[in-house]
Design an enzyme around this catalytic site. Structure first.
Site, PDB file in Angstrom:
ATOM      1  N   CYS A 112      23.341  34.405  23.385  1.00  0.00           N
ATOM      2  CA  CYS A 112      22.416  34.675  22.273  1.00  0.00           C
ATOM      3  C   CYS A 112      22.825  35.894  21.451  1.00  0.00           C
ATOM      4  O   CYS A 112      22.336  36.090  20.343  1.00  0.00           O
ATOM      5  CB  CYS A 112      20.991  34.853  22.790  1.00  0.00           C
ATOM      6  SG  CYS A 112      20.393  33.409  23.651  1.00  0.00           S
ATOM      7  N   HIS A 252      16.543  38.567  17.543  1.00  0.00           N
ATOM      8  CA  HIS A 252      16.852  37.245  18.101  1.00  0.00           C
ATOM      9  C   HIS A 252      15.541  36.512  18.364  1.00  0.00           C
ATOM     10  O   HIS A 252      14.588  37.092  18.884  1.00  0.00           O
ATOM     11  CB  HIS A 252      17.656  37.420  19.399  1.00  0.00           C
ATOM     12  CG  HIS A 252      17.784  36.158  20.199  1.00  0.00           C
ATOM     13  ND1 HIS A 252      18.186  34.968  19.636  1.00  0.00           N
ATOM     14  CD2 HIS A 252      17.544  35.907  21.513  1.00  0.00           C
ATOM     15  CE1 HIS A 252      18.201  34.033  20.578  1.00  0.00           C
ATOM     16  NE2 HIS A 252      17.805  34.575  21.718  1.00  0.00           N
ATOM     17  N   ASN A 282      14.594  28.617  20.260  1.00  0.00           N
ATOM     18  CA  ASN A 282      15.668  29.577  20.519  1.00  0.00           C
ATOM     19  C   ASN A 282      17.011  28.873  20.290  1.00  0.00           C
ATOM     20  O   ASN A 282      17.387  27.988  21.064  1.00  0.00           O
ATOM     21  CB  ASN A 282      15.550  30.071  21.973  1.00  0.00           C
ATOM     22  CG  ASN A 282      16.628  31.069  22.352  1.00  0.00           C
ATOM     23  OD1 ASN A 282      17.605  31.233  21.638  1.00  0.00           O
ATOM     24  ND2 ASN A 282      16.442  31.709  23.486  1.00  0.00           N
TER      25      ASN A 282
HETATM   26  O1  UT7 Z   1      17.572  33.888  24.517  1.00  0.00           O
HETATM   27  C1  UT7 Z   1      17.664  35.001  25.324  1.00  0.00           C
HETATM   28  C2  UT7 Z   1      17.200  34.816  26.690  1.00  0.00           C
HETATM   29  N1  UT7 Z   1      15.971  34.115  26.841  1.00  0.00           N
HETATM   30  C3  UT7 Z   1      14.776  34.718  26.766  1.00  0.00           C
HETATM   31  O2  UT7 Z   1      14.661  35.836  26.336  1.00  0.00           O
HETATM   32  C4  UT7 Z   1      13.575  33.973  27.288  1.00  0.00           C
HETATM   33  C5  UT7 Z   1      12.786  34.861  28.198  1.00  0.00           C
HETATM   34  N2  UT7 Z   1      11.703  34.228  28.904  1.00  0.00           N
HETATM   35  C6  UT7 Z   1      10.620  33.607  28.337  1.00  0.00           C
HETATM   36  O3  UT7 Z   1      10.562  33.405  27.153  1.00  0.00           O
HETATM   37  C7  UT7 Z   1       9.477  33.236  29.231  1.00  0.00           C
HETATM   38  O4  UT7 Z   1       9.670  33.804  30.513  1.00  0.00           O
HETATM   39  C8  UT7 Z   1       9.247  31.692  29.392  1.00  0.00           C
HETATM   40  C9  UT7 Z   1       8.692  31.116  28.083  1.00  0.00           C
HETATM   41  C10 UT7 Z   1      10.542  31.007  29.752  1.00  0.00           C
HETATM   42  C11 UT7 Z   1       8.225  31.433  30.484  1.00  0.00           C
HETATM   43  O5  UT7 Z   1       7.018  32.099  30.191  1.00  0.00           O
HETATM   44  P1  UT7 Z   1       6.315  32.995  31.317  1.00  0.00           P
HETATM   45  O6  UT7 Z   1       5.107  33.534  30.724  1.00  0.00           O
HETATM   46  O7  UT7 Z   1       7.344  33.977  31.813  1.00  0.00           O
HETATM   47  O8  UT7 Z   1       5.925  31.922  32.395  1.00  0.00           O
HETATM   48  P2  UT7 Z   1       6.307  31.878  33.935  1.00  0.00           P
HETATM   49  O9  UT7 Z   1       7.723  31.451  34.104  1.00  0.00           O
HETATM   50  O10 UT7 Z   1       5.863  33.144  34.596  1.00  0.00           O
HETATM   51  O11 UT7 Z   1       5.367  30.714  34.418  1.00  0.00           O
HETATM   52  C12 UT7 Z   1       3.943  30.834  34.406  1.00  0.00           C
HETATM   53  C13 UT7 Z   1       3.340  29.511  34.828  1.00  0.00           C
HETATM   54  C14 UT7 Z   1       3.968  28.937  36.083  1.00  0.00           C
HETATM   55  O12 UT7 Z   1       2.955  28.273  36.808  1.00  0.00           O
HETATM   56  P3  UT7 Z   1       2.257  28.958  38.096  1.00  0.00           P
HETATM   57  O13 UT7 Z   1       3.399  29.215  39.042  1.00  0.00           O
HETATM   58  O14 UT7 Z   1       1.642  30.213  37.561  1.00  0.00           O
HETATM   59  O15 UT7 Z   1       1.299  27.931  38.537  1.00  0.00           O
HETATM   60  C15 UT7 Z   1       4.947  27.921  35.548  1.00  0.00           C
HETATM   61  O16 UT7 Z   1       5.213  26.895  36.483  1.00  0.00           O
HETATM   62  O17 UT7 Z   1       3.560  28.534  33.797  1.00  0.00           O
HETATM   63  C16 UT7 Z   1       4.210  27.391  34.355  1.00  0.00           C
HETATM   64  N3  UT7 Z   1       5.082  26.825  33.349  1.00  0.00           N
HETATM   65  C17 UT7 Z   1       4.668  25.913  32.449  1.00  0.00           C
HETATM   66  N4  UT7 Z   1       3.492  25.318  32.238  1.00  0.00           N
HETATM   67  C18 UT7 Z   1       3.399  24.440  31.242  1.00  0.00           C
HETATM   68  C19 UT7 Z   1       6.390  27.117  33.121  1.00  0.00           C
HETATM   69  N5  UT7 Z   1       6.829  26.381  32.084  1.00  0.00           N
HETATM   70  C20 UT7 Z   1       5.799  25.639  31.663  1.00  0.00           C
HETATM   71  C21 UT7 Z   1       5.639  24.699  30.615  1.00  0.00           C
HETATM   72  N6  UT7 Z   1       4.427  24.122  30.443  1.00  0.00           N
HETATM   73  N7  UT7 Z   1       6.648  24.360  29.788  1.00  0.00           N
END
Ligand code: UT7
Length: 325
Positions: A112, A252, A282
């Site tokens: 990225c 970004h 992204n």
């Molecule tokens: O491009 C450069 C590098 N990339 C980035 O900078 C991206 C960085 N990360 C992020 O943008 C975020 O961490 C994500 C969008 C990928 C994830 O968001 P989050 O708030 O960190 O969610 P999480 O991974 O902590 O997951 C929270 C909950 C989980 O459920 P439980 O364990 O709390 O029951 C996940 O299983 O949300 C669940 N979850 C989803 N639910 C519905 C994860 N993905 C999804 C989804 N739809 N697509």
């Protein structure tokens, strides 16, 4: 001697993958995706479309915006982690498609941060007298390495390309400074293992899909906020500038919550932060040059404006650039 941007252009393939479509593919919903990421839709390249095809469309627009022809280019750099092929570079395919016969061409894989790394290298080459006109492209077909069964990643990524044309100029204008950092210790946070020397692609062993992108989202999120804010401060301090003087901040486009958190740390008002990830997701190395091209189209890159760019991605890699338009 320094360099300045004299033209920008972008291209995104026409097919759109909306949150509603993803609801049919994985256990997710529009509300979760919008509130956790700010993304509504992303563009996806069709079969048979190569990264260099997206590069070509964006580059032709940037060259037209700059008012120069491909034959005038000395340098062609492509930031990408989804090249047409492992060998040769996507930049060489682009050079051929453009007919930029005079230029030397190569890729930079900084994920990225790929556009910022390429911009920095092009600026340094121009400052060193290795060429006067450079084409710098960030382009990805991330859909080619996205696992559409993994809801943690497939909702994020899109395809597209953005390009900028640089020319030599007096120092003190244009690209004021670039700042690059890496931390290979944290490589595991974002990686796609297949297709390299460690895990070669071999359909006979059934491992042809080991090139999917894996990401530890939460951990990556924290590093993205800290590192992007730090590297922006570094750029401002290097130039003796204050955040209040920045007319436009183009980060970004990974996640609206990351962008908001970085903006808050820097103390820049929302109306001076450029955001378009709702429509593209992204797009990795393409996100900043796509945003630059849209910002120009919207009249938000005026002559004399101070523009701050910041990126973060796999590697880990991160960087910033301060530009005087
Ligand atoms: O491009 C450069 C590098 N990339 C980035 O900078 C991206 C960085 N990360 C992020 O943008 C975020 O961490 C994500 C969008 C990928 C994830 O968001 P989050 O708030 O960190 O969610 P999480 O991974 O902590 O997951 C929270 C909950 C989980 O459920 P439980 O364990 O709390 O029951 C996940 O299983 O949300 C669940 N979850 C989803 N639910 C519905 C994860 N993905 C999804 C989804 N739809 N697509």
């Amino acid at each position: 001697m320094g360099s300045r941007i004299i033209g920008v252009g972008m291209y995104a393939p026409p097919k759109i993958l909306a949150n509603d479509d993803l609801e049919k593919m994985v256990d997710t919903n529009d509300e979760w995706i919008m509130t956790r990421t700010g993304i509504r839709e992303r563009h996806i390249a069709g079969p048979g479309v190569a990264t260099s095809d997206l590069c070509l469309e964006a580059s032709l627009k940037a060259l037209s915006d700059a008012g120069i022809s491909p034959s005038e280019l000395d340098i062609v750099l492509v930031g990408t982690c989804t090249p047409d092929m492992p060998v040769p570079s996507t930049a060489c395919f682009l050079q051929k498609k453009l007919g930029a016969g005079r230029a030397f061409a190569t890729d930079l894989n900084s994920a990225c941060s790929g556009f910022l790394y390429s911009l920095s290298v092009a600026d340094a080459l121009i400052r060193a007298g290795r060429g006067k006109k450079a084409l710098v492209v960030g382009a990805e077909i991330l859909s080619s390495i996205t696992n559409y069964k993994d809801r943690g990643t497939c909702i994020l990524f899109g395809d597209g390309a953005g390009a900028a044309v640089l020319t030599d100029c007096e120092d003190g204008a244009g690209v004021l400074s670039c700042h690059l950092h890496s931390d290979g210790n944290l490589w595991e946070l974002i990686h796609a293992p297949g297709g390299g020397t460690l895990h070669p692609m071999d359909p006979a062993t059934g491992n042809e899909r080991t090139n999917y992108l894996h990401m530890a989202g939460n951990e990556t999120f924290k590093h993205a906020v800290t590192k992007m804010a730090e590297v922006c401060v570094e750029a401002l301090e290097k130039n003796g500038a204050k955040i209040a003087e920045v007319d436009l901040f183009i980060p970004h486009q990974a996640n609206q919550r990351i962008i908001s958190a970085v903006g808050k740390r820097l103390g820049i008002p929302e109306n001076r932060v450029f955001v378009n990830l709702e429509r593209y997701g992204n797009t990795s190395a393409a996100s900043i040059p796509i945003a630059l091209a849209e910002a120009k189209e919207k009249g938000r890159l005026k002559s004399g404006d101070l523009v701050l760019l910041a990126a973060f991605g796999a590697g880990l890699t991160w960087g910033s650039a301060l530009l005087r338009m």
